[in-house]
Motif scaffolding. Structure first.
Motif, PDB file in Angstrom:
ATOM      1  N   VAL A 148      43.108  32.468  48.711  1.00 17.37           N
ATOM      2  CA  VAL A 148      43.639  33.022  47.468  1.00 17.37           C
ATOM      3  C   VAL A 148      45.135  32.756  47.417  1.00 17.37           C
ATOM      4  O   VAL A 148      45.894  33.245  48.266  1.00 17.37           O
ATOM      5  CB  VAL A 148      43.351  34.537  47.373  1.00 17.37           C
ATOM      6  N   ASP A 149      45.576  31.965  46.404  1.00 21.46           N
ATOM      7  CA  ASP A 149      46.995  31.613  46.308  1.00 21.46           C
ATOM      8  C   ASP A 149      47.726  32.392  45.228  1.00 21.46           C
ATOM      9  O   ASP A 149      48.939  32.236  45.049  1.00 21.46           O
ATOM     10  CB  ASP A 149      47.166  30.106  46.082  1.00 21.46           C
ATOM     11  N   GLY A 150      47.014  33.224  44.476  1.00 23.61           N
ATOM     12  CA  GLY A 150      47.652  34.018  43.439  1.00 23.61           C
ATOM     13  C   GLY A 150      47.944  33.264  42.171  1.00 23.61           C
ATOM     14  O   GLY A 150      48.420  33.847  41.192  1.00 23.61           O
ATOM     15  N   SER A 151      47.647  31.982  42.146  1.00 21.89           N
ATOM     16  CA  SER A 151      47.895  31.169  40.966  1.00 21.89           C
ATOM     17  C   SER A 151      46.595  30.538  40.492  1.00 21.89           C
ATOM     18  O   SER A 151      45.990  30.998  39.532  1.00 21.89           O
ATOM     19  CB  SER A 151      48.932  30.086  41.282  1.00 21.89           C
ATOM     20  N   ARG A 152      46.163  29.495  41.177  1.00 18.32           N
ATOM     21  CA  ARG A 152      44.882  28.861  40.823  1.00 18.32           C
ATOM     22  C   ARG A 152      43.698  29.741  41.198  1.00 18.32           C
ATOM     23  O   ARG A 152      42.680  29.760  40.516  1.00 18.32           O
ATOM     24  CB  ARG A 152      44.766  27.515  41.527  1.00 18.32           C
ATOM     25  N   VAL A 153      43.826  30.446  42.298  1.00 21.43           N
ATOM     26  CA  VAL A 153      42.766  31.345  42.758  1.00 21.43           C
ATOM     27  C   VAL A 153      43.351  32.744  42.848  1.00 21.43           C
ATOM     28  O   VAL A 153      44.260  32.996  43.648  1.00 21.43           O
ATOM     29  CB  VAL A 153      42.203  30.898  44.124  1.00 21.43           C
ATOM     30  N   GLN A 154      42.833  33.650  42.029  1.00 23.92           N
ATOM     31  CA  GLN A 154      43.383  35.002  41.951  1.00 23.92           C
ATOM     32  C   GLN A 154      42.298  36.024  42.270  1.00 23.92           C
ATOM     33  O   GLN A 154      41.159  35.904  41.790  1.00 23.92           O
ATOM     34  CB  GLN A 154      43.942  35.279  40.558  1.00 23.92           C
ATOM     35  N   TYR A 155      42.650  37.017  43.049  1.00 24.64           N
ATOM     36  CA  TYR A 155      41.741  38.122  43.348  1.00 24.64           C
ATOM     37  C   TYR A 155      42.086  39.293  42.440  1.00 24.64           C
ATOM     38  O   TYR A 155      43.224  39.772  42.435  1.00 24.64           O
ATOM     39  CB  TYR A 155      41.848  38.525  44.817  1.00 24.64           C
ATOM     40  N   VAL A 156      41.098  39.781  41.677  1.00 25.90           N
ATOM     41  CA  VAL A 156      41.351  40.849  40.703  1.00 25.90           C
ATOM     42  C   VAL A 156      40.703  42.164  41.111  1.00 25.90           C
ATOM     43  O   VAL A 156      40.772  43.136  40.364  1.00 25.90           O
ATOM     44  CB  VAL A 156      40.879  40.430  39.294  1.00 25.90           C
ATOM     45  N   GLY A 157      40.052  42.206  42.279  1.00 21.10           N
ATOM     46  CA  GLY A 157      39.456  43.444  42.756  1.00 21.10           C
ATOM     47  C   GLY A 157      38.065  43.676  42.203  1.00 21.10           C
ATOM     48  O   GLY A 157      37.486  42.833  41.509  1.00 21.10           O
TER      49      GLY A 157
END
Length: 348
Positions: A223-232
């Motif tokens: 998870v890089d916070g840009s292309r791949v984001q974790y939203v919970g």
């Protein structure tokens, strides 16, 4: 008209029915219970005391064992809830048990003259089914043809796909700019594969599920916070909004699933699914209509543009037609009546 049936509907007692948070089995149990009551059947729901239902409620426990740590171990809680229904079986025409884990209600089937029906909500292993065959007269509903195949040699009284309440899933004609993975973080769900698809196709991917050890060990580093984001973890209206805003739901499962309810939930919002052809996927997703079903990850990557180009109104209409609540409820009532009337033959 056929007389109303007296039905004991036994829910899992992990959490309330319907669930306050996540819980697809509890949600399905609620849909079926309320639909049966609306059709005039006399239903008693065996569930937790914080459940909400138009049926009679028998509360074996005030809260579920997910919410009350003092109730563990979970097996004894489920056993007590099943036993509560069997102890009153003479009051009912049929007892229907929703089995979140293994069908511990099997040994009770010979202790009552009232028919007992089991719905198992996971993919059983062959060695499990071997043990279940010790009760060849016990009646099961399979939730897909694939699950019925897995349960070969058992008494399958019907095959009934799950349903989705389209009224609570808002249709989105135009999506936002992201792909979505929504489910549990486990090896079999294909989370790393979903991330690979997003990176190879240049799309942003949102991951929605509860954190666990698998997430921290295998997913978080990707998870890089840009292309791949974790939203919970998302539930309720937030879940519907996330599903409806996705251009596509990624479902690159690595182990066979007996159904895949999130597929129908996405499609009810108009969001097509891009899935690998394992388990019941091909029964749920109509390739080229409501999504794409692919044999390999490379094929899924290559076919994703065609999935994204599908008519979202057609995706929604297909979900309503194939997975409507009325269809599921009517199918269960038909199985109930055949069992009660003795028209569902035993394999012996």
């Amino acid at each position: 008209m056929s007389r109303p049936l007296r039905i004991a509907h036994v829910a899992p007692v992990a959490t309330s029915v319907p669930p306050a948070g996540s819980g697809s089995i509890e949600a399905l149990t609620s849909h079926l219970t309320e639909g049966l009551v609306a059709r005039g059947h006399d239903v008693t729901l065996f569930a937790t005391g914080d459940s909400t239902t138009a049926a009679r409620l028998h509360a074996t426990f005030p809260r579920g064992y997910r919410d009350d740590p003092s109730l563990w171990t979970w097996e004894i809680c489920e056993m007590f809830n099943v036993a509560a229904a069997i102890e009153r079986a003479a009051q009912f025409d049929l007892v229907h048990v929703e089995c979140e884990y293994w069908p511990m209600s099997l040994p009770f089937t010979r202790l009552t003259a009232t028919p007992v029906l089991h719905t198992v909500h996971y993919a059983p292993r062959p060695e499990e089914v071997d043990i279940w065959r010790r009760y060849p007269d016990a009646a099961f509903v399979a939730i897909s043809r694939e699950q019925a195949r897995m349960m070969g040699g058992l008494r399958i009284a019907g095959t009934i796909h799950h349903a989705v309440d389209a009224a609570t899933h808002t249709f989105r004609a135009t999506a936002d700019d992201y792909l979505l993975f929504l489910g549990r973080f486990t090896k079999g769900k294909g989370v790393p594969q979903a991330i690979e698809v997003a990176r190879r196709t240049g799309h942003r991917l949102l991951l929605a599920a509860a954190e666990n050890d698998y997430y921290h060990e295998h997913v978080a580093p990707l998870v890089d916070g840009s292309r791949v984001q974790y939203v919970g973890e998302v539930t309720g209206d937030a879940k519907v909004a996330l599903l409806g805003g996705a251009r596509a739901l990624l479902y690159p499962v690595q182990l066979p699933e007996p159904f895949g309810l999130v597929l129908t939930e996405a499609m009810a919002c108009g969001t097509p699914a891009a899935a690998l052809n394992l388990g019941a996927v091909a029964e749920v997703v109509d390739h080229g209509v409501s999504g794409g079903v692919f044999d390999t990850l490379d094929a899924l990557v290559a076919g994703l543009p065609q999935v994204l180009a599908l008519d979202r109104a057609v995706v929604r209409a297909t979900a309503e037609r194939r997975f409507g609540l009325d269809r599921m409820i009517d199918a269960y009532v038909d199985v109930y009546r055949r069992l009660v009337d003795g028209r569902e033959p035993s394999p012996r």
